[in-house]
Design a protein around this motif. Structure first.
Motif, short mmCIF file in Angstrom:
data_model
loop_
_atom_site.label_atom_id
_atom_site.label_comp_id
_atom_site.label_asym_id
_atom_site.label_seq_id
_atom_site.Cartn_x
_atom_site.Cartn_y
_atom_site.Cartn_z
N UNK A 1 0.82 -1.21 0.00
CA UNK A 1 0.00 0.00 0.00
C UNK A 1 0.86 1.27 0.00
N UNK A 2 1.83 1.34 -0.94
CA UNK A 2 2.69 2.51 -1.14
C UNK A 2 3.49 2.87 0.11
N UNK A 3 3.74 1.91 0.97
CA UNK A 3 4.56 2.19 2.13
C UNK A 3 3.82 2.20 3.45
N UNK A 4 2.49 2.06 3.45
CA UNK A 4 1.76 2.04 4.71
C UNK A 4 2.09 0.80 5.54
N UNK A 5 2.38 -0.33 4.88
CA UNK A 5 2.74 -1.55 5.58
C UNK A 5 4.06 -2.07 5.00
N UNK A 6 4.82 -2.75 5.83
CA UNK A 6 5.97 -3.52 5.35
C UNK A 6 5.48 -4.87 4.87
N UNK A 7 6.05 -5.37 3.79
CA UNK A 7 5.53 -6.60 3.19
C UNK A 7 6.18 -7.86 3.77
N UNK A 8 6.73 -7.77 4.98
CA UNK A 8 7.28 -8.94 5.65
C UNK A 8 6.45 -9.24 6.89
N UNK A 9 5.99 -10.46 6.99
CA UNK A 9 5.24 -10.93 8.15
C UNK A 9 6.21 -11.11 9.32
N UNK A 10 6.05 -10.31 10.36
CA UNK A 10 6.99 -10.35 11.48
C UNK A 10 7.04 -11.72 12.15
N UNK A 11 5.95 -12.47 12.13
CA UNK A 11 5.93 -13.79 12.77
C UNK A 11 6.77 -14.82 12.02
N UNK A 12 7.15 -14.49 10.78
CA UNK A 12 7.98 -15.41 9.99
C UNK A 12 9.45 -15.00 10.01
N UNK A 13 9.78 -13.96 10.78
CA UNK A 13 11.14 -13.41 10.80
C UNK A 13 11.80 -13.71 12.13
N UNK A 14 13.07 -14.11 12.05
CA UNK A 14 13.84 -14.40 13.25
C UNK A 14 14.50 -13.13 13.78
N UNK A 15 15.36 -12.52 12.98
CA UNK A 15 15.94 -11.25 13.34
C UNK A 15 16.35 -10.51 12.07
N UNK A 16 16.72 -9.24 12.24
CA UNK A 16 17.05 -8.36 11.13
C UNK A 16 18.36 -7.65 11.46
N UNK A 17 19.30 -7.68 10.54
CA UNK A 17 20.59 -7.01 10.74
C UNK A 17 20.79 -5.96 9.65
N UNK A 18 21.14 -4.77 10.06
CA UNK A 18 21.44 -3.67 9.15
C UNK A 18 22.93 -3.38 9.20
N UNK A 19 23.58 -3.42 8.03
CA UNK A 19 24.98 -3.03 7.89
C UNK A 19 25.01 -1.69 7.16
N UNK A 20 25.53 -0.65 7.81
CA UNK A 20 25.49 0.68 7.22
C UNK A 20 26.85 1.37 7.18
N UNK A 21 27.88 0.77 7.74
CA UNK A 21 29.18 1.43 7.81
C UNK A 21 30.23 0.59 7.10
#
Length: 799
Positions: free
Chosen positions: A204-224
């Protein structure tokens, strides 16, 4: 007497709920082995059987800490002796597990969630000193337990918005798709689910994230300093790991809110050998659109769904196969009978194997497809406009442990990307003024080889350095124009064409991307780090909007559009206080970006066979300082992040008509100098918590018309300097209350969550448009999607 009973109650509670101790166990077969005893195991949830990823395993006698992998597994190398193993995971009771190691063996640990927590009970879900001791810079992992403490967005945990609360990470506005990391565009982030790239991670153009949180273990962001095994994007890597199912019992979950619902299941296909986890989420949001005041949105229709499937097969202690499938779909029908739709599909198969205690391998193959369409069914000049991306590849790397503090990894990857930039198809069976048109397909191949070495020198110094060599080839079939040398690239300056056959190489690029970081520890609670990173990016998002939209055009590097090259240097200071209860950091960075894509004034980007005529090359730079304070323990937890940053562009070419803003540096579409986020979660009682999020940021740059003029009977707006004005500042407060119902494992265990988004009704702009007024320049008006307080309620259960 009352005081004595209170002390006894506290001691009993601390023992019963904070720690669980079992009888000493003899592990392994006594064969006279004295050293090099290998103890392996797996940690799971006592009720659901889910693997607990990121749990901490401690051997206090040897001062050893280990973190469980994606399957909840760990491994220790010990000498023949008695030990008191400790197992910790956030939100779970700590387990003290006494063992006598006499030989190689395996143990199974089942942890249970705590029902009662005292202020002085310290439970960590990860190594509490990792931010101090590791050489990682700008690498942040958020577990799902942490994200669930944030106020839900429209009743659900939102992964993308959770990452946007971190320093250096932002979104351009309300309900915006994608992320902007340290001054980079949304296309400079590689978002991958189970190793497969996802090109549009929103509903919906950004209103929701398209990942079901119950199917996700963890999320890692590498930015540096991004690990050498990752490549292809200039700003960041967002690595989303799916959750595997239980191998010994069946279970499931269900969530219903006033906007969407989801259901999931997991269990053993073959007990103790093969597990499966599946989930489906769908929306019923049209009632919400009908409640909006804007007539165009009020009469529109929207639908979306997404689904996940993970099959995991740990065929032995040392080998595991995992298959992951992900799909999502959206369609949005405007009141004008124009419908926009987009969908993702991805498959990945991973193989992980350990040859011995020192060496192992991981390999993954994936296929992902992203399709986006616009179609009109008004009855007059009906049409379909279709575009798509196909991306498939293979990657593998090996690792070797010289010791616990000395590790080397090396590997390679290759991928092929095929783009269909656009095909216009008039509807059949009716008179139409629209002619069919198809933009030429594109084909490119990326490959890379890499290695990385991480080691420590004593207790003070740690270092990580690596190299990645990227190679890229651009292939036919394609018709390529040649342009006059002393004229701007345009339709009028084309002088000839060259036709390339299918599979014939048109252009190639390559480059060496070094990266490394150095850490010096002042003590166990403070350190300083410096890092450098160089990245190459061969795919570009061509857009004149500030956020990802389904109508945007993805474009591969060719002989006119060179790859983006991003150099970044970072410096950071990290300090923990009061036994790691408080975690703080200060990071500064500077980025130099070559070959950024900018569009010419008045550019037409739709259905362009030779889009180089609408683009100009630009330079970019970004710099900033990030402050981060996090409280990990206690009734009140949360964090505060502040970022001061600038993201700038410069366009200078030999041709005056292509120069933007007289060749001066100007703000990019996502330049927001000030960005503040405050997160708080207060545990009122064992079963009740209150959370709040407040965000403030500078309004993003926009270009207002300076005047208007008449041309051939049409009134046209005149724009002078780009991005010289700004939207109003963004700020919003969200609140949520969560109630847990305890049924002692029964079906009706569950959570009620009540939330209010935009508590005080701030009308933050979602988009900007202009209307003509007599005798004045076109006037700017803003559209606010969430212009009023928006309540939501959700109920979730596990069974």
């Amino acid at each position: 007497m009352k005081k004595l009973l209170l002390v006894l109650f506290i001691l009993a509670s601390h023992w019963s709920f904070a720690q669980t101790e079992v009888k000493r166990e003899v592990v392994g077969r006594d064969i006279g082995q004295l050293k090099g005893i290998k103890i392996s195991g797996r940690i799971t949830d006592e009720i659901t059987g889910d693997a607990l990823v990121g749990a901490t395993v401690t051997v206090p006698e040897l001062n050893i800490n280990r973190i469980t992998d994606n399957n909840g597994a760990f491994e220790l190398t010990l000498e023949r002796a008695e030990y008191n193993l400790q197992f910790r995971y956030v939100g779970y009771e700590t387990i003290i597990y006494p063992i006598t190691a006499v030989g190689d063996g395996r143990i199974a640990i089942r942890m249970i969630q705590e029902d009662f927590q005292l202020d002085d009970v310290v439970i960590y879900g990860r190594d509490p000193e990792k931010n101090i001791r590791s050489t990682d810079m700008g690498a942040i992992t958020l577990s799902m337990n942490t994200m669930r403490e944030l106020p839900p967005f429209l009743g659900e945990v939102d992964i993308i918005r959770s990452m946007a609360t971190l320093p250096g990470v932002s979104q351009v506005g309300e309900a915006a798709a994608g992320l902007n990391v340290r001054g980079g565009g949304a296309d400079q982030n590689l978002i991958q689910f189970a190793g497969a790239p996802i090109y549009n991670p929103t509903h919906l153009f950004g209103l929701f994230t398209s990942f079901n949180a119950d199917a996700v273990n963890d999320v890692t962001l590498y930015k540096s300093v991004i690990p050498a095994r990752f490549g292809g994007r200039g700003s960041s890597i967002l690595d989303i790991l799916p959750k595997a199912g239980s191998i010994d019992r069946w279970g499931g979950d269900l969530m219903l809110s006033n906007f969407s619902g989801k259901v999931g299941f997991n269990g053993p296909l073959v007990k103790e050998k093969v597990s499966i986890r599946g989930g489906f989420r769908g929306s019923y949001i049209n009632w919400f659109l009908g409640a909006l005041s804007n007539p165009d949105l009020k009469n529109s229709q929207a639908n979306f769904y997404d689904g996940n499937l993970v099959i995991s097969a740990p065929v032995s202690e040392n080998t595991e196969f995992t298959y992951s499938y992900y799909t999502s779909y959206d369609d949005f029908a405007f009141a004008s009978d124009t419908t926009i739709s987009w969908k993702n599909n991805s498959h990945s198969l991973q193989w992980k194997s350990r040859f011995n205690t020192k060496m192992g391998i991981e390999a993954l193959g994936y296929y992902t497809q992203y399709d986006y369409s616009i179609f009109n069914r008004s009855g007059i000049n009906d049409f379909d406009l279709n575009s798509g991306i196909q991306d498939f590849g293979v990657k593998a790397y090996m690792y070797y442990l010289f010791s616990e503090t000395n590790k080397i990894t090396f590997g390679a990857d290759i991928k092929q990307v095929k783009l269909q930039p656009g095909e216009l198809i008039p509807s059949q069976g009716q008179e139409s003024g629209i002619l069919p048109k198809k933009v030429q397909d594109e084909l490119g191949r990326e490959s890379g080889v890499h290695f990385q070495h991480e080691f420590e020198i004593g207790e003070k110094f740690g270092m990580s350095y690596g190299l990645r060599y990227d190679m890229y080839n651009y292939y036919g079939p394609r018709v390529v124009r040649q342009y006059a040398e002393n004229e701007p690239i345009s339709d009028g300056s084309a002088i000839s064409e060259t036709t390339y056959a299918d599979g014939e190489k048109i252009e190639s690029y390559n480059g060496l991307g070094p990266r490394g970081s150095l850490r010096y520890s002042f003590s166990k609670s403070s350190s300083i780090k410096v890092g450098y990173n160089k990245m190459y990016q061969f795919i570009h998002l061509i857009s004149n909007t500030a956020t990802i939209a389904p109508t945007d055009i993805w474009k591969l590097s060719d002989n006119y559009l060179k790859p983006q090259i991003v150099d970044q240097i970072s410096l950071g200071f990290y300090n923990n206080f009061k036994g790691n209860i408080f975690e703080t950091s200060v990071e500064v960075y500077y980025k130099d970006i070559q070959n950024v894509v900018e569009y010419k004034d008045g550019a037409n980007l739709i259905l362009q066979n030779h889009i180089e005529t609408e683009l100009v090359p630009a330079n970019g730079r970004a710099y900033g300082i990030e402050l981060y304070v996090k409280k990990n323990l206690g009734r009140l937890t949360g964090w505060v992040s502040y970022t001061y940053s600038r993201s700038l562009r410069q366009v200078i070419t030999p041709f005056e008509e292509e120069i933007i803003n007289d060749g001066e540096w100007y703000a990019s579409n996502f330049d927001k100098p000030h960005d503040v986020t405050l997160i708080g979660n207060y545990k009122v009682s064992t079963n009740t918590s209150v959370s709040a999020t407040f965000g403030y940021s500078t309004g993003r740059p926009v270009t207002f018309p300076e005047a208007k003029f008449d041309y051939s009977g049409n009134s046209l707006a005149y724009f002078d300097r780009r991005n010289e004005q700004r939207l109003p500042d963004f700020h919003r407060l969200d609140l949520a209350v969560n109630f847990k119902l305890k049924g002692k494992g029964k079906f009706y265990d569950g959570d009620w969550t009540f939330s209010i988004l935009n508590v005080y009704g701030r009308k933050n702009p979602f988009s900007l448009f202009f209307v003509d007024e007599l005798g004045a320049p076109p006037q700017a008006l803003k559209l606010a999607v969430l212009g009023v307080p928006l309540p939501s309620i959700s109920y979730s259960i596990k069974f």
